[in-house]
Every structure is written in structure tokens, then in C-alpha cells.
Design an enzyme around this catalytic site. Sequence first.
Site, PDB file in Angstrom:
ATOM      1  N   GLY A 176      22.347  42.637 -51.560  1.00  0.00           N
ATOM      2  CA  GLY A 176      21.406  43.339 -50.797  1.00  0.00           C
ATOM      3  C   GLY A 176      21.856  43.449 -49.434  1.00  0.00           C
ATOM      4  O   GLY A 176      21.248  43.343 -48.104  1.00  0.00           O
TER       5      GLY A 176
ATOM      6  N   SER B 240      15.033  37.328 -46.751  1.00  0.00           N
ATOM      7  CA  SER B 240      14.460  38.307 -47.304  1.00  0.00           C
ATOM      8  C   SER B 240      13.527  38.159 -48.305  1.00  0.00           C
ATOM      9  O   SER B 240      13.940  37.558 -49.498  1.00  0.00           O
ATOM     10  CB  SER B 240      15.584  39.558 -47.699  1.00  0.00           C
ATOM     11  OG  SER B 240      14.748  40.703 -48.332  1.00  0.00           O
TER      12      SER B 240
ATOM     13  N   THR C 111      20.786  50.107 -51.466  1.00  0.00           N
ATOM     14  CA  THR C 111      19.302  50.598 -51.728  1.00  0.00           C
ATOM     15  C   THR C 111      18.593  50.336 -50.340  1.00  0.00           C
ATOM     16  O   THR C 111      18.497  48.949 -50.006  1.00  0.00           O
ATOM     17  CB  THR C 111      18.635  50.145 -52.788  1.00  0.00           C
ATOM     18  OG1 THR C 111      19.452  50.334 -54.135  1.00  0.00           O
ATOM     19  CG2 THR C 111      17.199  50.794 -53.175  1.00  0.00           C
TER      20      THR C 111
ATOM     21  N   GLN D 258      31.020  45.486 -51.614  1.00  0.00           N
ATOM     22  CA  GLN D 258      31.194  44.558 -52.498  1.00  0.00           C
ATOM     23  C   GLN D 258      31.071  43.468 -52.235  1.00  0.00           C
ATOM     24  O   GLN D 258      30.383  43.108 -51.332  1.00  0.00           O
ATOM     25  CB  GLN D 258      32.845  44.806 -53.117  1.00  0.00           C
ATOM     26  CG  GLN D 258      32.701  45.985 -54.005  1.00  0.00           C
ATOM     27  CD  GLN D 258      33.297  47.163 -53.452  1.00  0.00           C
ATOM     28  OE1 GLN D 258      34.026  47.163 -52.422  1.00  0.00           O
ATOM     29  NE2 GLN D 258      32.636  48.262 -53.612  1.00  0.00           N
TER      30      GLN D 258
ATOM     31  N   THR E 122      34.088  50.555 -62.180  1.00  0.00           N
ATOM     32  CA  THR E 122      33.238  51.338 -61.871  1.00  0.00           C
ATOM     33  C   THR E 122      33.716  52.695 -62.402  1.00  0.00           C
ATOM     34  O   THR E 122      32.932  53.712 -62.599  1.00  0.00           O
ATOM     35  CB  THR E 122      32.644  51.429 -60.418  1.00  0.00           C
ATOM     36  OG1 THR E 122      33.734  51.959 -59.600  1.00  0.00           O
ATOM     37  CG2 THR E 122      31.957  50.189 -59.997  1.00  0.00           C
TER      38      THR E 122
ATOM     39  N   LEU F 113      14.761  36.024 -52.127  1.00  0.00           N
ATOM     40  CA  LEU F 113      14.127  34.604 -52.416  1.00  0.00           C
ATOM     41  C   LEU F 113      12.978  34.733 -53.364  1.00  0.00           C
ATOM     42  O   LEU F 113      12.802  34.013 -54.153  1.00  0.00           O
ATOM     43  CB  LEU F 113      13.804  33.861 -51.147  1.00  0.00           C
ATOM     44  CG  LEU F 113      13.436  32.508 -51.349  1.00  0.00           C
ATOM     45  CD1 LEU F 113      14.412  31.603 -52.022  1.00  0.00           C
ATOM     46  CD2 LEU F 113      13.076  31.760 -49.746  1.00  0.00           C
ATOM     47  N   ASP F 114      12.288  36.004 -53.075  1.00  0.00           N
ATOM     48  CA  ASP F 114      10.943  36.096 -53.773  1.00  0.00           C
ATOM     49  C   ASP F 114      11.282  36.178 -55.512  1.00  0.00           C
ATOM     50  O   ASP F 114      10.075  36.101 -56.311  1.00  0.00           O
ATOM     51  CB  ASP F 114      10.084  37.371 -53.211  1.00  0.00           C
ATOM     52  CG  ASP F 114      11.291  38.665 -53.451  1.00  0.00           C
ATOM     53  OD1 ASP F 114      12.193  38.541 -52.777  1.00  0.00           O
ATOM     54  OD2 ASP F 114      10.845  39.529 -54.133  1.00  0.00           O
TER      55      ASP F 114
ATOM     56  N   THR G 205      26.387  52.196 -61.309  1.00  0.00           N
ATOM     57  CA  THR G 205      26.494  52.555 -62.623  1.00  0.00           C
ATOM     58  C   THR G 205      25.474  52.518 -63.537  1.00  0.00           C
ATOM     59  O   THR G 205      25.618  53.095 -64.750  1.00  0.00           O
ATOM     60  CB  THR G 205      27.763  51.758 -63.136  1.00  0.00           C
ATOM     61  OG1 THR G 205      27.392  50.565 -63.127  1.00  0.00           O
ATOM     62  CG2 THR G 205      28.908  52.077 -62.261  1.00  0.00           C
TER      63      THR G 205
ATOM     64  N   GLY H  50      29.214  40.766 -55.011  1.00  0.00           N
ATOM     65  CA  GLY H  50      28.627  41.989 -54.579  1.00  0.00           C
ATOM     66  C   GLY H  50      27.126  42.208 -54.837  1.00  0.00           C
ATOM     67  O   GLY H  50      26.595  41.353 -55.503  1.00  0.00           O
TER      68      GLY H  50
ATOM     69  N   GLY I 250      26.964  50.649 -53.893  1.00  0.00           N
ATOM     70  CA  GLY I 250      25.768  51.094 -53.833  1.00  0.00           C
ATOM     71  C   GLY I 250      24.776  50.390 -52.909  1.00  0.00           C
ATOM     72  O   GLY I 250      24.494  49.132 -53.377  1.00  0.00           O
TER      73      GLY I 250
END
Length: 426
Positions: A15, A414, A42, A225, A128, A333-334, A302, A12, A40
Amino acid sequence: MPTTIVVGAQWGDEGKGKITDILAENADVVVRYQGGNNAGHTVVIGDEEFKLHLIPSGILHPNCTCIMADGTVIDPQVLAQEITGLQQRGYACENLRISCNAHVIMPYHRLLDGLAEEARGKGSIGTTRRGIGPAYTDKTARMPCPVRFADLSDAQRLQDIIADQLAQKNVILQALYNHLALDPEEVFQQVWPSAQMVGKYATDTRKIIQESTQRGRRIVFEGAQGTFLDLDYGTYPFVTSSHPVAGGACLGTGIGPTAIDEVTLVCKAYTTRVGAGILPTEAADDAADQLRDRGQEYGTTTGRPRRCGWLDGVVLRSAALVNGATSVAMTKLDVLDTLATIPVCVGYEIEGVLLDRVPAWADDLHKVRPVYEELPGWQQSLEEMREWAQLPPAAQAYVEKIAELTGVPVTMISVGPRREQTIFGE
Ligand code: IMP
């Protein structure tokens, strides 16, 4: 990409939200097929950051139908909050559809999740505590029939189910956990305001998905996940209670395997895990701290610090096989930009035998010794790079190693959280 499944290769937090969001730009339908608000995502669009737990990231594309399918579990209170938050930021959520059959996480599921974790003591899973396991347990137990999403629109029916459920749960709460019994009316009152708000989204999502595949509409199936948290294929018992693997997309939505065209395996450039359980390539403290700081590896749900380690090629190869991956999307990768050399696990050694995939008996994972290859770092920032040819040779070699280990081409790389920080093709 007529129908594509996006699935996490590791534990999980790979990205997937960003990758789904990019694919959703050209998709007609985005479907979440399992899990609940244990996830979750983002997603960063321009200067705006969106943290989503339940609703698929396709919601940010108003022309895309956004579905939470039969295999998900939904906490109406969390869903109501998430919808309100999106509406306040200008996303009406009129493109949201939720399966009438999705099971509902109730306050007693959250309570039981926490109590079970406490009772396990040192042997806890590190869940969680969002009620995921208890909700799926009730689904498979079947009787008394638990609350499903369509039940949320009918006050009397909801009250009756809560009463039936608590007749049983209160025995467990009192006898097993020495906890006070819950009052059915109080539980109903806790849930009813949210239920009234979200109940209208209930519908037959199978029909929408089946008809969309028949019409050749572009569909992205978003797994939550990751492969090694899968109930069957993960590091049991330190897993979640659903099926994140690509096969779960069929089970959780009502389509057959022949309806799937592509499986994109999302793989972070290193490995992380939250909660308990084996992590064979876990890094020593200093290196783990460095990865965690640079990668901001704290749980979206969490806030827990994630355990960090090196890329595990055995895990990736196994994930490519169990999911039938057709491409790899590599993320973050950055985060490795500053390292002089980067260890990559290329095999496991167990009692003198070299393994190229994760052993089926999870206990054997405790006995493996990862075999590392040391790859040169690139020690420069990748964040502004947009094309494969711009990547330094060492970064290209790192990506090519992933393709070699998985046997699958890397088609997206990415190099930062924003949509545009993505390199396509190799
Ligand atoms: P549960 O899904 O809350 O029952 O937790 C079971 C295990 O899966 C725990 O180790 C959690 O930390 C882990 N887990 C659940 N959801 C996620 C996720 O979205 N990302 C990473 N780990 C997760």
C-alpha cells in the site's frame, strides 16, 4: 519530512501508493528510484481510482515534480499508455521528468522474460513477465550497449542499437528457445510511435534531485516492490532484479546517504506475496481466502491472486534494520476487523534455536517454524475512525505490537483505501 524514503517492508503490495500520495501532498518532488511496470499502485481520490504502474503517484499533485530516476527501467509503450490515460482524466503530466540514463524495456525483453519462465518449468520465479529481469541483465552486461531513455528521441540511433541487440538476442532466441528470430525493423516500428511521444521527458534528473536536496526542498523517494524482493536482501532467487531497499534510493537517483532524513517503512497489517518463493507465515486455505477476499488481494499489474498469511514480526524487524527505518506506516488494518483472534509471528525457531531476524542464507528460511502470539481481535469496523483515541484497545495493542517488534514508532495507520481514512500518530 525534508527527504523521506518510502519503502515496502514485506514482499511488495504493502500500500505504498497511498502513503506516497499522502506524503506527496506536502512534497515538492516525488522520485521513483528502481523497478518498472512490474509495480502497481492504486490511489483513491474521492470517488476516483487511479492504477499506476510506472509513473509515481506524485503525478496527481500538479505542483509536485515527478521523477523516474536512473535506477528505473521503462517500457515506452506502457509509459505512453499511462500518460495518455492520465491526460484523458485531466492530468497534463507536465510535471513528469525521466532520467536520460534509465534503461528501456524493449519487446525482446518481454519475450525473453516469458521464455525464461517457461523454460524454468516448476522452478519458475513467477515473474510479472514485463521484461524487468532481462532489461536489468542487459544493463549490467553493458555490451552491446542497450537502449537508454535518451536514445528514444533519435530514430537512427535507436535503429542501430536494436540491430546490435538483436544480432545477439536472435542467437539466444533461436538456439536456446527454438524461437523465430526477430526482425530489427519490425521491433523498431513497434516501439517508435511511443518513443516519439515519451522521448521529450528525458532529462538530467540527478541535477534536479541534487539541487532540490541542496535547497532543502521536500522530496519523497518512492520504492517499488518490497524489502524481501530486493536482489541482495530478498529471498533470493525469488526476487526482482533491482534494489527496493532504502539504500537503492541513493544508487538509483544520484544522492548520498547523508541527504536522507527519514525512512518510512510501509507495512501491511498481514503478509502477502505474489509469485513463487518462501512465505513463512502463509495461512491455511480458509484463513488465506478470508484475508484475500477482505483485502482484495489480487495483483494490480497481473491480476494474480496473492498468497496471504499472518503478520511476520521477524520480517518486519529485519526490514527495519536493513532500511534504517525511522517510522512505520501501517496499512489495511481494517482488513482484520472481523477476526476474533489474530496470530502474529514474534520469532522463528530453527533446530531448537530462536531467531529474531531473517537468516541471511535464504534456504534456511525453509527450515524455520514461526512462533506465534495470539492477539485479541476487535471485531468492529475501523473504517470511519480518524484518531488514535477512537481505535478500540485491541487494535491499539496490535499497532503497539508492530512498534515493539520493529523498534520504530508507528506514525500512520491506514483503515481504508481513501486518503482521509488515515490515522496519524500514536
Ligand atoms: P519481476 O520483477 O517481474 O522479475 O518478478 C520477480 C518477482 O517479484 C516475482 O515473484 C513477482 O511476482 C515479484 N514482483 C515484482 N513486482 C512486484 C510488485 O510490485 N509487487 C509484488 N510482487 C512483485
